[in-house]
Enzyme design. Structure first.
Site, PDB file in Angstrom:
ATOM      1  N   ASP A   1       1.955 -25.042  12.234  1.00  8.20           N
ATOM      2  CA  ASP A   1       0.916 -24.806  11.221  1.00  8.20           C
ATOM      3  C   ASP A   1      -0.301 -24.109  11.833  1.00  8.20           C
ATOM      4  OD1 ASP A   1       2.213 -25.763   8.988  1.00  8.20           O
ATOM      5  OD2 ASP A   1       1.398 -27.796   9.153  1.00  8.20           O
TER       6      ASP A   1
ATOM      7  N   GLU B   1       7.116 -20.389  10.930  1.00  5.99           N
ATOM      8  CA  GLU B   1       8.508 -20.377  11.401  1.00  5.99           C
ATOM      9  C   GLU B   1       8.618 -19.699  12.768  1.00  5.99           C
ATOM     10  OE1 GLU B   1      10.622 -22.186  10.049  1.00  5.99           O
ATOM     11  OE2 GLU B   1       9.591 -22.550   8.163  1.00  5.99           O
TER      12      GLU B   1
HETATM   13 ZN   LIG Z   1       8.298 -26.151  10.238  1.00  7.58          ZN
END
Ligand SMILES: [Zn+2]
Length: 856
Positions: free
Chosen positions: A757, A694
């Protein structure tokens, strides 16, 4: 968001043959603790059993005594004239001896009990810690497939065991470890909804959400009404083809005669009463260029299928989906009393196809560059841009206002708005009307009777392979979540804190999550596993962390890791680095649940509409209307930066660029993503990587366009941004080369999520390194040969152990901004040098390629 979880997930593929090697190989370790624990409660330290009152031990001793007596009896020289025979003396001695033994044993027992009292607390702590380690070890080990080389395919290595053992439930499109956590949440929420109402007042949100749920599960009543509630909506809108006369005529155009709604009136009804986007969407949202104010925002949106290419018949799958869609429309139209449903649906479909032609795909370069999409114009300019609509009248009615021509509106799809105006101008009014009605029908039919639900399910089965409809209770929970998220969240939160206690120190952050540990969804393997060694009921839940919330600490560590990375980056210039670091400093983080949930009267204010347990469809309409009202109100209010977009029970998280804010609801701060009793390696690999994910969204191809205050403003130097784009290009190519069932992953569509990621994993790894430096190394997990550095990567991969129905892959690749799970994992680890080092992968092996992509 780090992931979206479809309401329906999917199939039961060949269920998982259990492999026997995994736990048995380490069985001794589990046994050892098992016996250790019994020992503290029922055996003595010398291993002697405590069955003192029982005959066994005494008889044993007695036998021993007798043996000696027998020996003594054989000795010569005893007085023959004694009153007691030798036999009697022997028996008496044995008795005395036995009594002595009893006394000694009794004393030992008493002492043991006394010492047990003292040791009890210590034992509980110890065995709880041990139990947690075993739980963690068992979870990790159970998911692994050790026959796969981690350097060859890390996902199959880390998830192979789990994948073998699990299928996809018939009512789901996918199933994963994370879905299992969600199911625990759902069970809890459903139980809470079924409990009796405590606050019974008319305004009580608790009463409303529970009555709403009851109205939804009352399928007999819903079936009794059939298509009636929808027919009423259709009639209120003038019927198919404009045929009917609207009741009352109030507000309807066309002079004095209340006959037919004109186009603009119908447009108002669909958008302003039923909240259904037709041709375009109208929303109230933070103004991207002035994040302290709200603005009316207009964007392209008029398609019923989720992606424009599905209308264009470019391949076999999309042709099939389009045919199924047309059949669905025809069927629903007939069920709702439309004449010539075939012709009507063909006309509507043709109109949608024209809209598809002018719609731009979300993965198109144009839709990635918010700076060039953003266009703030006046009402007057909008009227010139799209002249076939009466804009002032439309907006005045929706917003109960009298806008001046100079009122500013944000338009995100300028070209599209010009073209859509042309389409409206050149289409038959009757077809435009039917299209708008259809859009309402498509949005609301799922709330009608079983016949309608089955028809919609047929369509789902056709396009993505859903085997079975969601069970009614679960479906109603989904709707309760959608329409009463925070009211339900209040029940959820008060359950966490002990039924509405005032323990406000638990709000607004994640320490409450420790109370959730009981929800863990471990696989029911190894029934002999000694979970009962310490009764969870006796364990004080972790309260020690009250002073410093461990989740906030994790977030701070990961933010710190990014701060350090930013300073080290060789491709970013100093000016940009400074702005990036300032953005990090300003980033707001909210975890757990919002504080207002502890005040029932504040929650009541969020649901100021009528709810009745008999009228499900009407409840839905009331909720929709009320939400429009709330949006409308926002236009005159300052932006509230503390608003939560997800309720606390959500198993999700998000970063909001226009508020520069990250939110982690209590629902995701749960085992196995986060467990305060697990080793930190697993927590950093689990929730840590998600926090890092995030955080990185603040710096990806979308979020990176917003500055520290959430304003759309370039803070990169041109040179640094160019280098960033070049680095991003490497990631696009990497993911473009991944395929699932011979279908390509779209590297451009998934770019932001992939950057997040890759970045999230790195940040959590570096943050864990810091944790180790400060706290020292962790105890090894019993029975596992993996180091904690390795375990961090394994935990990261296991976040994404997931199965998907093959039929759903086509739509997923077309519309999901996340790459398929397998590639989320191997894409991330293979681009990180530290992974290759930690697992000793040879240079050039699949998970440790020579050339790597790297942004953060
Ligand atoms: Zn995301």
């Amino acid at each position: 968001m780090f992931h979206t979880f479809p309401n329906k997930s999917k199939p039961q593929s060949p269920i998982s043959l259990e492999k026997t090697y995994s736990l048995t190989a380490h069985y001794d370790d589990f046994q050892e603790v098992k016996y250790g624990s019994r020992y503290s409660s029922s055996t003595l330290s010398n291993g002697m059993s405590l069955h003192l009152g029982g005959s066994l031990d005494r008889s044993g001793r007695g036998r021993g005594g007798r043996d000696r007596c027998v020996g003594g009896g054989a000795s010569p020289g005893g007085g023959a004239a004694e009153r007691w025979s030798r036999r009697e003396i022997c028996l008496l001695s044995a008795l005395v001896f036995a009594a002595g033994v009893c006394v000694i044993l009794g004393c030992m027992l008493a002492l043991k009990f006394l010492s047990l009292e003292a040791q009890d607390a210590q034992c509980r702590e110890d065995c709880r810690a041990r139990r947690s380690l075993l739980r963690a070890a068992r979870f990790v080990q159970g998911n692994i497939d050790a026959s796969v080389q981690p350097c060859h395919d890390f996902y199959s290595f880390a998830c192979g065991g789990w994948l073998r053992r699990h299928g996809i439930p018939e009512d789901k499109l996918s199933y994963g470890i994370i879905t299992g956590i969600g199911e625990q949440n759902q069970e809890k929420l459903q139980r809470l909804l079924e409990e009796p109402v405590r606050r019974t007042g008319l305004d009580s949100a608790e009463r409303k959400v529970k009555e709403f749920y009851r109205s939804c599960v009352n399928i007999q009543e819903i079936d009794r009404l059939g298509g009636g509630p929808m027919t009423e909506v259709i009639e209120n809108c003038g019927g198919w083809d404009f045929s009917g006369a609207p009741p009352g005529g109030a507000g309807w155009e066309s002079g004095s005669a209340p006959v037919r709604p004109d186009f603009n009136e119908m447009l108002y009804r669909t958008q302003g009463v039923y909240s259904t986007a037709v041709f375009f969407s109208i929303t109230v949202n933070v103004d991207d260029k002035n994040s302290s104010r709200n603005a009316i925002r207009i964007d392209q949106e008029g398609l019923t299928l989720p992606e424009r290419t599905l209308y264009l018949g470019q391949d076999e799958d999309s042709v099939k989906i389009l045919a199924a869609y047309k059949a669905l429309m025809e069927r629903l139209l007939s069920m709702l009393g439309a004449h010539n449903a075939t012709v009507k649906s063909r006309e509507i479909l043709e109109l949608e196809m024209r809209l598809a032609n002018i719609t731009v795909s979300e993965f198109d370069e144009q839709r990635k560059d918010i700076s060039s999409m953003y266009n703030r114009i006046t009402l007057k300019q909008l009227q010139r841009m799209a002249p076939s609509l009466h804009w002032k009248r439309l907006l005045d009615r929706i917003f109960h206002d009298n806008f001046s021509e100079e009122e500013e509106i944000v338009v995100l799809a300028t070209d599209y708005m010009q073209k859509v105006s042309d389409i409206i101008k050149t289409s038959s009014k009757r077809v435009l009307h039917n299209y708008m009605l259809w859009r309402i029908v498509a949005a609301l039919s799922e709330h009608l009777s079983t016949a309608f639900r089955s028809t919609i399910h047929e369509f789902s089965r056709e396009i993505d392979g859903t085997e079975r409809q969601l069970e009614l209770g679960r479906l109603c929970l989904t709707q309760a979540n959608k329409h009463f998220g925070m009211a339900l969240g209040a029940l959820f939160s008060s359950d966490l804190t002990g039924h509405g206690s005032n323990s406000s120190d638990l709000t607004g952050h994640g320490s409450n999550s420790s109370d959730l540990t009981g929800l863990v969804g471990f696989d029911p393997r190894s029934p002999t596993f000694p979970l009962e060694i310490c009764s969870p009921a006796l364990l004080p839940r972790q309260r020690k962390s009250r002073n410093r919330d461990p989740v906030q600490e994790l977030v701070e560590d990961i933010k710190h890791a990014l701060d350090v990375r930013l300073q080290e980056l060789d491709w970013m210039d100093d000016e940009t680095k400074e702005a990036a670091r300032a953005k990090l400093q300003h980033m707001m983080v909210m975890t757990g649940y919002p504080e207002f949930l502890l005040k029932p009267e504040l929650i009541d204010q969020e649901y100021g509409f009528d709810v009745n347990e008999k009228t499900y469809f009407k409840n839905i309409l009331n909720s929709i209307k009320y939400n429009i009202k709330l949006s409308v109100k926002k236009i005159h209010q300052e932006v509230d930066k503390t608003t939560w977009l997800l309720p606390p029970q959500a198993l999700n998280a998000y970063y909001l660029p226009n508020k520069n804010q990250m939110v982690f609801p209590a629902g995701i701060l749960q085992p196995t993503l986060y467990d305060p009793e697990f080793p930190q390696s697993l927590n950093y690999g689990g929730i840590g990587a998600i926090i890092g994910h995030e955080l990185t969204h603040g710096y990806d191809d979308w979020g990176g366009q917003y500055d520290r205050y959430g304003n759309l403003k370039q803070w990169w130097t041109e040179e640094s941004y160019r280098k960033f784009q070049k680095k991003a290009e490497c990631i696009i190519k990497l993911y473009d080369n991944f395929t699932v069932y011979n279908q390509r992953v779209n590297g451009r569509l998934t770019l932001g999520e992939n950057i997040a990621d890759l970045g999230g994993l790195k940040l959590s790894y570096y943050a864990y390194q810091k944790w180790i430096r400060e706290h020292g190394p962790e105890r090894p997990l019993p029975g596992l040969k993996y180091t904690h550095e390795q375990l961090l990567f394994i935990a990261f991969a296991q976040n994404w152990c997931m199965k998907r129905r093959s039929q759903s892959i086509y739509l997923q690749l077309l519309t999901d901004k996340h790459a398929p799970e397998h590639y989320r994992v191997i894409g991330s680890v293979s681009q990180f040098d530290e992974f290759g080092r930690v697992f000793h992968c040879p240079k050039g092996s699949p998970m440790h390629p020579v050339n790597k992509c790297s942004v953060w």
